[in-house]
Write an enzyme that holds these catalytic residues in place. Structure first.
Site, PDB file in Angstrom:
ATOM      1  N   GLU A 113       1.172  -1.374   0.272  1.00  0.00           N
ATOM      2  CA  GLU A 113       0.256   0.184  -0.038  1.00  0.00           C
ATOM      3  C   GLU A 113       1.063   1.451  -0.158  1.00  0.00           C
ATOM      4  OE1 GLU A 113      -3.704   1.819   2.889  1.00  0.00           O
ATOM      5  OE2 GLU A 113      -3.061   0.231   2.883  1.00  0.00           O
TER       6      GLU A 113
ATOM      7  N   CYS B 217       0.922 -13.507 -14.524  1.00  0.00           N
ATOM      8  CA  CYS B 217       1.490 -12.607 -16.215  1.00  0.00           C
ATOM      9  C   CYS B 217       0.401 -12.765 -16.688  1.00  0.00           C
ATOM     10  CB  CYS B 217       2.109 -13.983 -17.101  1.00  0.00           C
ATOM     11  SG  CYS B 217       3.819 -14.705 -16.011  1.00  0.00           S
TER      12      CYS B 217
END
Length: 346
Positions: A97, A123
């Protein structure tokens, strides 16, 4: 999913300068190879990967992502003040964060009106982000989106090399670490927009299909390990599961697009290596002559691999106006996205 209003207005990439050949990686493992009697050259022989690149130590994913963002904004006909949405779509993040997109936004000097968030799906993140941004454009919520991804496999590869020097490892127990040595680094970005805002000659996103099999979510798992990164992969089982997911998704894809294996002029896949490519094309009945690859010189660059290979194909003239392209993405978890692109010839 079908799209009628979405153009890929521009696509660009950024690459680090530092190159590690597969021979370089094996040299760092010389004692391990000697102890386990592993033949030199096996890494390139098994994967087809000659080299990969890495960012300098201390480079943050946001910095890599922003480099590609600057490259694509330099190509784009739009000013950065017009961007409605920014998505950072890499596996790699600066921290939990805030969103890494917050740092990319700042580095690029985007305006306050630009909505930001991260999309993370192994991916497959960049293609997921294209679906999200494309859907928002199609629905009229936004007009222009910037998708960025910056991957840095260096911490993973360096930690893997260190782990492989454990004298307790055997030829069998090193297998889950092998895929880590194929990972590289790079960044890519694209601007998507409502097609009437882009030049008429721009590529168009026409359709996408998705297939998910979470029964395979333990076959490739990565996490932080102190200050380092760790990933374990059952490469053989992952290949089998991935091909099965791709076959089911190809059926969805052909249904939504009306395409056959002969329809795309160019096929761009996630860049795992030569074995994955061979098995995938065989399973889907695709012509290997339509393949375009970058894994030989970039390795597996996570979410960057499929879109940067598209950018390379365009640069090389291997995908051009008047042609169709299929993007075939796969991500551990296990999930597949396939996309249909059409490039008008005006």
């Amino acid at each position: 999913m079908k799209f009628n209003q979405v153009a890929i207005e521009s696509i660009a990439y950024a690459l680090p300068e530092e190159v590690w050949t597969s021979a370089d990686v094996e040299a760092k493992l010389a004692d391990v190879y000697k102890r386990l009697k592993l033949p030199e050259g096996r890494l390139e022989l098994m994967t087809g990967i000659r080299e990969r690149r890495f960012w300098p130590k201390g480079t943050f994913p946001s910095q890599a992502s922003a480099q590609a963002g600057e490259a694509v904004l330099a190509q784009s006909s739009f000013d950065r003040s017009e961007i409605d949405l920014l998505i950072h779509s890499a596996v790699c993040r600066d921290r939990l964060e805030p969103a890494t997109a917050a740092y990319v936004h700042g580095l690029l000097g985007l305006p306050g009106k630009t909505q930001i968030f991260d999309v993370s799906n192994a991916c497959l993140g960049f293609l997921n982000a294209m679906v999200v941004a494309g859907s928002m454009i199609e629905s009229g919520q936004i007009e222009r989106a910037l998708i960025c991804s910056g991957e840095n496999g260096r911490p993973l590869v360096e930690n893997t090399i260190q782990q492989l020097h454990d004298p307790g490892l055997t030829r069998k127990t090193i297998k889950p670490y092998f895929a880590n040595l194929t990972i590289g680094a790079g960044a890519v970005a694209a601007v998507l927009c409502r097609k009437d805002l882009a030049p008429a000659s721009s590529m168009q996103l026409r359709a996408a299909a998705v297939e998910t099999d979470t029964a395979a979510n333990e076959l490739c798992q990565g996490d932080s390990s102190g200050d380092a990164l760790e990933m374990l992969t059952d490469s053989e089982e992952l290949l089998v599961a991935g091909i099965n997911v791709a076959k089911r998704n190809w059926a969805r894809f052909t249904e939504v697009t009306g395409w056959t294996p002969g329809s795309p002029d160019r096929v761009i896949t996630h860049q795992v290596g030569k074995a994955h490519t061979r098995e995938l094309f065989g399973a889907l009945g695709l012509d290997l002559a339509k393949d375009f690859t970058t894994f030989e010189t970039l390795g597996n660059v996570g979410s960057v691999s499929c879109p940067i290979t598209l950018a390379y194909a365009i640069e090389a003239g291997a995908y051009k106006a008047g042609e169709r392209a299929a993007l075939l993405g796969i991500g551990s978890g296990l999930s597949s996205i396939m996309m249909a692109l059409e490039w008008p010839d005006l």
